[in-house]
Design an enzyme around this catalytic site. Structure first.
Site, PDB file in Angstrom:
ATOM      1  N   HIS A  74      -3.497  -0.890 -65.692  1.00 16.80           N
ATOM      2  CA  HIS A  74      -1.688  -0.511 -65.320  1.00 16.80           C
ATOM      3  C   HIS A  74      -1.239  -2.466 -65.931  1.00 16.80           C
ATOM      4  CE1 HIS A  74       2.375   0.648 -64.285  1.00 16.80           C
ATOM      5  NE2 HIS A  74       2.293  -0.328 -63.723  1.00 16.80           N
ATOM      6  N   GLU A  75      -2.024  -2.851 -65.464  1.00 15.32           N
ATOM      7  CA  GLU A  75      -1.471  -4.586 -65.388  1.00 15.32           C
ATOM      8  C   GLU A  75      -1.944  -5.336 -67.163  1.00 15.32           C
ATOM      9  OE1 GLU A  75       1.124  -5.767 -63.735  1.00 15.32           O
ATOM     10  OE2 GLU A  75       1.019  -4.426 -61.933  1.00 15.32           O
TER      11      GLU A  75
END
Lengths: 503, 503
Positions: free
Chosen positions: A265-266
């Site tokens: 996600h990051e």
């Protein structure tokens, strides 16, 4: 363009953004490296940085540049990239000068207090302690919105800060449609006889191996370590732009999901920031378009890619080799089902892919009522709980895990929540466009080749910076306004088979 | 004090210093955490921070405050701490406004270029490549000095930046005396029959154990981890003030000295910064007095304490237990002699306690001649080499390891070098005062109790901030101006026995 002040203007604009990037490093440091004793003075440092930025950005110098560059005869003679920089800087300038300094200061002061009150009220599970503080925050945000101005709905002025150009009435239509179609999907999934085994993921996993595996995946999908680094933080986030974009994560010894999915996600956020055009560093043309598009990148990589069967056909043998004791004897189908478990929960940040949007819809509806004076502050808990019951079938046992679970309202960032759902919707809408250009993207992913996808995103989404605003960008890229069709279709197609139901 | 602008002035001053602290974090980050790709834009961020700081510090607002607060009737009515803040801020303000912006900019630009030229010339060992760049830097620094003004010697205006209130003519007297007495000491030591075994220190030491040991010592002597942290950096430094003071170190697998002594050195700097008065955070009253006093703290802890016999009577058993393979069979006397080895070398940063000052005296003499036009740039290498031969008995085989070994001149920080020797002299001068208050300090150290010493330094040296300037502070604390007597006495007393000679 000779004879206008654009070159000086853009140098000055960059100077201001350099100070913002510096503040970004301080914020990153605060979450990852700062010793505990440094907290109070760091707050003062950040306040000074914010004040100086505001002073420069709203200075006479900027006003004079913008007055000239926004004059139609001058503006029309600029190239499209220059026009973008003038338009977006002007938009930001207008917002900054619209709000009186005294109000900015009052909000800053109230926010510090409000945050503490929220923490305390949440710890004591007593909404009545938080209510006066929230009431005042709403009042302050109403004042902000009135200063900024809006067409139809006071909420427009708030959402515009996070997703420039977005109108509440459009969001309402899309979200109502989404809710109507999502509620029965959730119900069907929950009524199915299939119950994926969550225990596959929630078991002890050696931390060092988790880190190794997470770093391998992030490297494979295209995160550039020469322009980034990975650290641990209590609440994972991504920070920086283009040449220095840092990701953070939080490992959990008893659950591999943070390492697997929070990292991806990051990295999705980070690859957007790394993919911005270095030629336009520190200008709107080299900046992300808005929070919805940002979230579309993180969620595309996390969910569409990272929780897909082709992805795991590539990585599952590696996962089994790395963790033979944990998944050596687990089939890929069982693992995949566990990674895509749907389980309505009280807490937004723990929500699965399907129910996540329901959490946002509830917040949006409550927030909208709150900002339009259609619900009294004291009535918020009841409204919240009623919606959780009705949309997710969940009883909310406490306000601490109910309407006080998120930090947002205490920070005065009303208008932010919808961008999470924008991210989900946009991610699939983009995907369905991308796949026309890369029809074999799933085969590529299964072969562990992510450059075609990242290359497409770089070219179509990242490099244009803020050339378009979100609604126009979506039309431009996908030929459609933001809508729930693509996401609903994706959910049906993916989760129907997992749960053995026709959605 | 009612009715004057002091409260507003000091708030504004703090605001400016907050921005400086923020820049300090960026600089720390650059040396310890920044990914390589971030270098170029970081330089722009730092430039913006420096520019904005300069803009604020030299603004009309500051001018108006200072004009009022420096008026005798207003100034005299201030308390001593307030007077200090006005005096030192005014001093800094005067320096900042004295130098025309165009000159500041030219120096900044030339410095970037000069640094690259120096690196290149040093790599190629070709002084002629560096000479034009150095010549220009000297010219620029002469201009700076002329703008700032000075009484006797142009060098006054330069040294004043690092050690406010210091006059060249006083330094010349002290340094000449020091040189005269030090040259024969070095000669006697080198002529002695005692040859400590350097191999005791320069052998393989497991890195993890080195780190553990270094951290233990730094913790014991009083470095406060709740307001600090330790990282690795190519060139160790200390960064920050009061509530967030970070140290860095560089370990060497084949030499335990960096872990032992560089850690203590940086902790000495850090304990000064941590010992400043939090009530005066971000003002001159909460700032270190100057570089000489700063270096006195690092060197007192590193040399007077960390290379002393009592210190090692406490730590040597622990060192032996941690590194049985390395020093299990080495006597404390042999270890102590090795830790205090005197060995003239070409390179300043590798110099021992006795010969270190000779490196500085040479630089000071060359620098003084350079800034006063008494030596042509092309003659610098010959002058340098001649002095190394005459003072240290060393032939300089190359300019790369000769007059181009240090970065300072290429950075335009002429006037900085003497503060290293000030640090050495002040450290012993302070020690000889301290020991009157704590007569059993050596017994304390041997028992591993460092609070009495640190407490004394906190009270006498750290907490007063910049209440006095260096020359006055020394008189105030020790009753004497800076002089070489104490340091020479200490060297004789310590190294005579080690080398079995009467010094």
């Amino acid at each position: 363009m000779a004879g206008n002040s654009y070159p000086e203007f853009i140098e000055f604009e960059k100077e201001c953004q350099n100070a913002q990037f510096a503040a970004g490093i301080l914020a990153w440091d605060q979450e990852t490296k700062m010793p505990p004793g440094g907290a109070m003075e760091r707050a003062n440092q950040m306040a000074t940085m914010a004040k100086w930025y505001h002073d420069y950005y709203t200075s006479d110098r900027m006003r004079v540049y913008l007055e000239e560059l926004r004059r139609p005869d001058v503006f029309d003679a600029l190239g499209p990239e220059e026009q973008t920089n003038v338009r977006e800087t002007g938009w930001q300038y207008d917002r900054e000068v619209a709000i009186p300094g005294s109000l900015v200061k009052e909000i800053a002061k109230h926010t510090s207090m409000s945050l503490e009150t929220w923490k305390d009220a949440r710890a004591k599970d007593d909404f009545s302690l938080f209510a006066p503080s929230l009431e005042k925050m709403i009042d302050l945000k109403v004042q902000v919105a009135e200063h900024i101005g809006y067409e139809d709905n006071i909420y427009d002025a708030l959402i515009d800060e996070y997703e420039p150009g977005t109108r509440t009435k459009d969001v309402e239509v899309v979200f109502a449609d989404l809710r109507e179609r999502l509620v029965p999907i959730v119900k069907k999934i929950l009524d199915s006889d299939v119950h994926p085994n969550e225990g596959i993921l929630a078991q002890p996993w050696p931390l060092e191996k988790q880190k190794e595996f997470g770093i391998m995946v992030v490297t494979d999908i295209g995160y550039d370590w020469s322009r980034g680094r990975l650290d641990e933080a209590a609440h994972p986030f991504t920070s920086g732009a283009i040449d220095d974009v840092r990701i953070t994560t939080r490992y959990n010894e008893n659950d591999i999901r943070p390492a697997l999915f929070a990292n991806i996600h990051e990295a999705g956020h980070a690859m957007y920031q790394q993919g911005l055009d270095p030629e336009h560093y520190a200008t709107p043309m080299g900046d992300a378009i808005g929070l919805g598009f940002h979230e579309s990148q993180s969620r595309m990589w996390e969910n569409l890619v990272g929780r897909s069967m082709p992805f795991w056909r590539h990585y599952y043998p590696k996962l089994q080799a790395t963790f033979p004791g944990q998944v050596g004897n687990v089939s890929i189908e069982d693992f995949y089902a566990a990674a895509n478990l749907v389980k309505p929960s009280l807490i937004r940040v723990e929500a699965d892919e399907v129910t996540y949007n329901m959490h946002i819809l509830i917040r949006f509806e409550v927030e909208l009522a709150m900002m339009n004076g259609k619900v009294g502050v004291d009535e918020i808990p009841a409204l919240w709980n009623e919606k959780y019951k009705s949309y997710l079938g969940i009883d909310v046992p406490s306000d601490a895990d109910g309407c006080m679970q998120d930090i947002h309202w205490s920070m005065g960032i009303q208008g932010y929540f919808p961008t999470y759902t924008f991210g989900n919707l946009i991610s699939v809408q983009l995907w369905n466009t991308m796949i026309k250009d890369i029809p074999d993207v799933w085969e590529q992913i299964e072969a562990g080749r992510f450059e075609p996808l990242l290359g497409w995103l770089n070219e179509k989404v990242h490099r244009p910076g803020r050339m378009y605003r979100t609604p126009d960008m979506l039309e431009h890229l996908t030929g459609e306004p933001m809508n729930a069709d693509h996401w609903i279709g994706y959910i049906k197609e993916k989760f129907g088979p997992i749960y053995g139901v026709q959605l």
